[in-house]
Design an enzyme around this catalytic site. Structure first.
Site, PDB file in Angstrom:
ATOM      1  N   ARG A  84       0.813  -1.218   0.000  1.00 33.30           N
ATOM      2  CA  ARG A  84       0.000   0.000   0.000  1.00 33.30           C
ATOM      3  C   ARG A  84       0.848   1.270   0.000  1.00 33.30           C
ATOM      4  O   ARG A  84       0.343   2.373  -0.179  1.00 33.30           O
ATOM      5  CB  ARG A  84      -0.918   0.013   1.228  1.00 33.30           C
ATOM      6  CG  ARG A  84      -1.818  -1.188   1.331  1.00 33.30           C
ATOM      7  CD  ARG A  84      -2.708  -1.059   2.533  1.00 33.30           C
ATOM      8  NE  ARG A  84      -3.628   0.032   2.364  1.00 33.30           N
ATOM      9  CZ  ARG A  84      -4.823  -0.062   1.804  1.00 33.30           C
ATOM     10  NH1 ARG A  84      -5.228  -1.222   1.360  1.00 33.30           N
ATOM     11  NH2 ARG A  84      -5.592   0.983   1.684  1.00 33.30           N
ATOM     12  N   GLY A  99      -4.757   8.913   4.378  1.00 30.85           N
ATOM     13  CA  GLY A  99      -5.700   9.842   3.776  1.00 30.85           C
ATOM     14  C   GLY A  99      -5.063  11.214   3.656  1.00 30.85           C
ATOM     15  O   GLY A  99      -3.835  11.358   3.749  1.00 30.85           O
ATOM     16  N   GLU A 117      -2.286  -2.617 -21.956  1.00 26.67           N
ATOM     17  CA  GLU A 117      -1.917  -3.235 -20.673  1.00 26.67           C
ATOM     18  C   GLU A 117      -0.439  -3.666 -20.681  1.00 26.67           C
ATOM     19  O   GLU A 117       0.270  -3.487 -19.695  1.00 26.67           O
ATOM     20  CB  GLU A 117      -2.844  -4.428 -20.390  1.00 26.67           C
ATOM     21  CG  GLU A 117      -2.482  -5.307 -19.199  1.00 26.67           C
ATOM     22  CD  GLU A 117      -2.491  -4.583 -17.854  1.00 26.67           C
ATOM     23  OE1 GLU A 117      -2.854  -3.405 -17.789  1.00 26.67           O
ATOM     24  OE2 GLU A 117      -2.094  -5.227 -16.861  1.00 26.67           O
TER      25      GLU A 117
END
Ligand code: M6R
Length: 618
Positions: free
Chosen positions: A30, A105, A487
């Site tokens: 992440r 955030g 892609e």
């Protein structure tokens, strides 16, 4: 972006720290520019944090260990405000050192809040937006004496997006988390509970989880979970069980997660197809929560997605329009809501997202709902925000995708969109039952066809090894080969950091052919010779680029001898693969090629620079 882990157990022990560190390692996809952990240490919170990976943090902890504690919080960062550095790493502490927070955030009103706090004499230790939360909580808890009450007061003043988890030395038996527009889940254990940005944070320790809803505050002790809304009223958070296990979140003997996930594609497709047919051959999609009469009335589909997921949407357009005769538009989610799209109650918006947390796609979902459209999500991560906010959800069952570069999610997404297309065709009577059964049979045959391509892995890797020095690669395709060309180029850009572009082969003569020069490698996705018109056009394109000195690496069907004399290298896909199913096999060599080129160049295949797996800011 950014990964958060929190742990609270019944005992003071080293468990808390280790659970958080191993959770951070699994959440590193992440964000991975810095990491930190905080534990309770008597009257204060103690922490270690460093720019770099969780491995660097572990090295720091080996030299400067933290105290044992019943609770710990941790963070792995993808920088937004403030460069990646030790001081900007999370956790952040309140001025008195008794509260620590981790945040994912963006706090949009951080500059004003920061000025207010500075005016009150607070000194800041970082350049982040997040640190304001630590100071505000520190002040609020000093006044109210309770972390949950303090959090209630603080979230009311925050603008933007946040998943925040806090620990407070004055209440060592609890952690408090809050969520608005950023993901946060709770793991429910035995005498222990967890916070995580997603379930991967605590996979292997519990299978029971709870999705923290929008604008909710959760107080966790080792034995209890209390949920309220931002007004302090008791609230409900949906429980679900986690079917991912520790093994699925590990390398499993492969050198990288990406390699493992490339190889998991046959089973990702098979799992996505599993259990979708009734004994009499009808397609059933149990999870769809949109009434049949509404689906029959649809007059347009708009796919919203980003990156690889958007290319899955491009592939889907060919199939759904062909099977259902419904116009399909494919729109990048971040463009959709800014251009006043024509959306009515008869529009079906299909949001495709592996993570289910991509902020741009989430915002497109909300915009579509506000405009009166029905929204169907195709999502891989159970109970993710997009899955919960859409009217209906069709899960891909690809298992956790950890590598930043999407592979198995892509082929599972194509499979899910095909199920949707066939379901609509069945419902609306565009196709007979036996025709649909025929397509389903072909889909079920795809995992085996994918294995056929995977068997050529070594040849593809060898090809990549010979190209370590190239600095530009082009990709050409027509029809469903076109999105695969896009892609292939994306994979190469994000992993090998070189110029790569995908084109519709027909577009070549309208400009891109000017890029062709001696030795330029060009991947060409050849359609089956059973579509002679399409095939011959692509053959002409191959001749055109070869005539200008390029090297053509052709992905062609077994037995397609037309390419034999012209291609520098040929990668074969199985004979008799139907045109619409081709993307599921033609993309695999491009994934393998990108992975190998990145590793030959010495780059981190799973964690390419500047990227994060889940783009939760817009
Ligand atoms: O989680 P999502 O599917 O919504 O993510 C969308 C894109 O960010 C993602 O596909 C991205 O393009 C991949 N890194 C590409 O490999």
């Amino acid at each position: 972006m950014c990964g958060i882990v929190g742990y609270i157990g019944a005992q003071t022990s080293s468990t808390a720290q280790e659970v958080v560190l191993s959770g951070l390692e699994r959440l590193e996809y992440r964000g991975y520019d810095s990491a930190g952990v905080a534990v309770l240490d008597g009257e204060c919170v103690a922490m270690r944090k460093r720019a770099g990976r969780v491995a660097d943090l572990r090295a720091v902890l080996a030299e400067e260990p933290l105290a044992q504690s019943p609770a710990a919080i941790g963070h792995t960062r993808w920088a937004t405000h403030g460069i990646p550095s030790d001081r900007n790493s999370h956790p952040h502490l309140s001025a008195d050192g008794r509260v620590a927070i981790v945040h994912n955030g963006i706090i949009e009103n951080a500059p004003q809040l920061r000025n207010d706090l500075i005016a009150q004499g607070i000194e800041f230790a970082s350049d982040t937006d997040s640190e304001v939360i630590a100071h505000m909580l520190g002040k609020a808890v000093a006044e109210r004496g309770d972390l949950t009450q303090a959090m209630l007061g603080v979230v009311a003043r925050l603008e933007g997006s946040f998943a925040v988890v806090a620990t407070y030395a004055g209440q060592p038996d609890r952690l408090v988390g809050a969520r608005r527009n950023s993901p946060l889940v709770v793991g429910l254990g035995d005498e222990e509970n967890f916070f995580g940005s997603d379930v991967v944070a605590f996979v292997g320790r519990t299978k029971e989880a709870m999705a923290v809803g929008q604008d909710q505050i959760v107080t966790l002790t080792a034995h209890e979970v209390t949920v309220t809304d931002f007004a302090g009223n008791q609230a409900h958070a949906e429980k679900f069980s986690v079917d991912w296990n520790l093994e699925t979140a590990m390398h499993d003997g492969y050198p990288t997660f990406m390699d493992k996930e490339i190889h998991e594609q046959p089973s990702a497709v098979a799992e996505t197809l599993r259990g979708r047919t009734t004994p009499d051959g009808h397609l059933k999609l149990d999870e769809l929560r949109i009434e049949e009469y509404e689906l029959r009335a649809i007059d347009k589909i708009i796919v919203v997605a980003c990156g690889t997921a958007a290319y899955a949407g491009h592939v889907a357009k060919y199939a759904i329009e062909h099977w259902c005769r419904i116009p399909v538009e494919v729109e990048l989610a971040h463009e959709f809501r800014y251009r006043d799209p024509i959306v009515t109650s008869k529009t079906l918006v299909v949001a495709i997202s592996q993570s289910g947390e991509t902020m741009d796609t989430l915002m497109a979902v909300r915009h579509a709902s506000e405009q009166g459209a029905r929204v169907l999500a195709i999502v891989n991560t159970y109970a993710s925000t997009i899955a919960r906010e859409a009217d209906a959800v069709l899960y891909t069952h690809a298992g956790p995708e950890i590598a930043v570069a999407s592979t198995k999610a892509f082929t599972a997404q194509i499979t899910a969109t095909y199920l949707l297309g066939l379901y609509l065709a069945q419902l609306r009577g565009n196709k007979f039952v036996d025709e649909i059964a025929g397509y389903l049979e072909e889909l079920h045959a795809m995992p085996q066809r994918m294995e056929f391509v995977l068997e050529q892995e070594e040849q593809i890797r060898e090809l990549a090894r010979t190209m370590a020095e190239v600095n530009s690669v082009l990709f050409l395709g027509r029809h469903v080969g076109f999105p695969i060309a896009l892609e292939g180029a994306l994979k190469l850009k994000e992993l090998a950091y070189i110029h790569a572009e995908g084109f519709a082969a027909g577009e070549l003569k309208h400009g891109p052919i000017a890029l062709v020069e001696d030795d330029l490698p060009i991947f060409v996705i050849a359609p089956t010779p059973r579509r002679p018109l399409l095939h011959s056009k692509v053959m002409s394109n191959i001749h055109e680029v070869i005539a200008r000195g390029a090297r053509a690496i052709v992905i062609a069907e077994e037995g397609d001898s037309a390419v034999d004399d012209h291609a520098t290298a040929i990668i074969r896909v199985p004979h008799s693969t139907p045109t619409l199913m081709m993307p599921l096999v033609t993309v695999i060599p491009l994934q393998i090629f990108a992975s190998e080129l990145a590793s030959v160049k010495g780059f981190d295949v799973d964690k390419p620079r500047n990227l994060a797996k889940s783009v939760t800011v817009d």
